[in-house]
Design a protein around this motif. Structure first.
Motif, PDB file in Angstrom:
ATOM      1  N   ASP A  64      -2.587  11.885 -33.877  1.00 55.37           N
ATOM      2  CA  ASP A  64      -3.067  12.856 -33.870  1.00 55.37           C
ATOM      3  C   ASP A  64      -2.085  13.938 -35.106  1.00 55.37           C
ATOM      4  O   ASP A  64      -0.511  13.624 -35.719  1.00 55.37           O
ATOM      5  N   TRP A  78      -5.281  17.795 -33.653  1.00 53.62           N
ATOM      6  CA  TRP A  78      -6.128  17.369 -33.398  1.00 53.62           C
ATOM      7  C   TRP A  78      -6.271  15.598 -33.761  1.00 53.62           C
ATOM      8  O   TRP A  78      -5.501  15.045 -34.597  1.00 53.62           O
ATOM      9  N   MET A  92      -8.902  22.970 -40.908  1.00 51.75           N
ATOM     10  CA  MET A  92      -8.363  22.677 -39.683  1.00 51.75           C
ATOM     11  C   MET A  92      -6.778  24.121 -40.396  1.00 51.75           C
ATOM     12  O   MET A  92      -6.913  24.839 -39.727  1.00 51.75           O
ATOM     13  N   PHE A 136     -18.257  17.402 -36.838  1.00 53.25           N
ATOM     14  CA  PHE A 136     -17.603  16.631 -34.725  1.00 53.25           C
ATOM     15  C   PHE A 136     -17.354  16.422 -34.708  1.00 53.25           C
ATOM     16  O   PHE A 136     -17.421  15.739 -33.007  1.00 53.25           O
ATOM     17  N   VAL A 148     -13.384  13.273 -36.079  1.00 52.52           N
ATOM     18  CA  VAL A 148     -12.061  14.085 -35.708  1.00 52.52           C
ATOM     19  C   VAL A 148     -12.220  14.351 -34.066  1.00 52.52           C
ATOM     20  O   VAL A 148     -13.444  15.308 -34.219  1.00 52.52           O
ATOM     21  N   LEU A 198     -11.577  17.039 -31.778  1.00 51.70           N
ATOM     22  CA  LEU A 198     -11.273  18.832 -31.255  1.00 51.70           C
ATOM     23  C   LEU A 198     -10.154  19.176 -29.704  1.00 51.70           C
ATOM     24  O   LEU A 198     -10.591  18.055 -28.249  1.00 51.70           O
TER      25      LEU A 198
END
Length: 234
Positions: free
Chosen positions: A58, A80, A98, A208, A213, A215
């Motif tokens: 994280d 993230w 980010m 994504f 990654v 979210l």
């Protein structure tokens, strides 16, 4: 919230830790935003995560503001989750995404009630482009100012006094807002500028759906007692 007293001479921009300068290429630059300390923190966190041996790690990142007298600090924070095995170029892309995501969330937070009653900093014309410059000062060009053509303090003050405070001009994208020399162009108005090529070499991460990654569903707002120097990058 940038103020007239924050303006410094452009020749000092490369080494100053704070202050406000005017550049012919990017317009006003907040040197506090443009330090890139938050980007270093993100990338250092990723390096630690990659060496941790965990399948996922994280990265938490926040931006905050301190209330008058330093009694309360508040802002936005996101985490993230990143899958192990990301190469350096991809980590830079993730860090850029980010930062951009958080910067817009934080500027919207500043622009919302009741914060907008005490500050005009939400989407202030210098903020987002300064954040972007800070990113590239970490990942590529440490001293970009010769290419950005900062002006003297006297010339910068001339623009401030003619056009007014930069907080009155709102920019919601990572692009420059330029203020032509009022003596050379007496009827000029602020105009949109163009990012130089060296500020466009990395694309923000957007894959994504790959699962590399993950979210959160929402960013979060934090409120803490006391103050903290600079923008928070945890």
């Amino acid at each position: 919230m940038s103020q007239r007293r924050d303006i410094i001479d452009g020749k000092d921009a490369a080494f100053a830790r704070g202050g406000l300068v005017y550049t012919e290429v990017l317009g006003w630059i907040d040197l506090g935003h443009a330090r890139g300390d938050d980007i270093r923190d993100i990338l250092d966190g990723m390096r630690r995560g990659e060496s941790s041996g965990k399948e996922y790690y994280d990265i938490t990142y926040s931006q905050g503001m301190t209330a008058p007298y330093g009694l309360v600090r508040s802002g936005k924070v996101i985490t993230w989750r990143i899958k192990h095995g990301r190469p350096n170029w991809e980590r830079q892309s993730i860090a850029l995404a980010m930062m951009m995501t958080m910067a817009k969330a934080f500027e919207a937070f500043q622009a919302s009630f009741p914060n907008n009653r005490v500050t005009d900093s939400g989407f202030s014309g210098e903020d987002l482009v300064s954040d972007l410059l800070g990113f590239y000062r970490v990942v590529s060009v440490q001293n970009p100012f010769p290419m950005l053509r900062p002006v003297s303090k006297e010339e910068a003050l001339k623009r401030w006094d003619y056009y007014g405070k930069i907080g009155s001009f709102k920019v919601r994208d990572f692009k420059p807002l330029l203020f032509p020399d009022p003596e050379k162009f007496p009827n000029a108005r602020p105009r949109n500028g163009v990012l130089p090529p060296f500020l466009q070499t990395i694309q923000p991460y957007n894959d994504f759906l790959s699962g590399n990654v993950i979210l959160p569903k929402h960013d979060k707002t934090f409120v803490v007692l006391g103050s903290s120097n600079g923008r928070m990058g945890l």
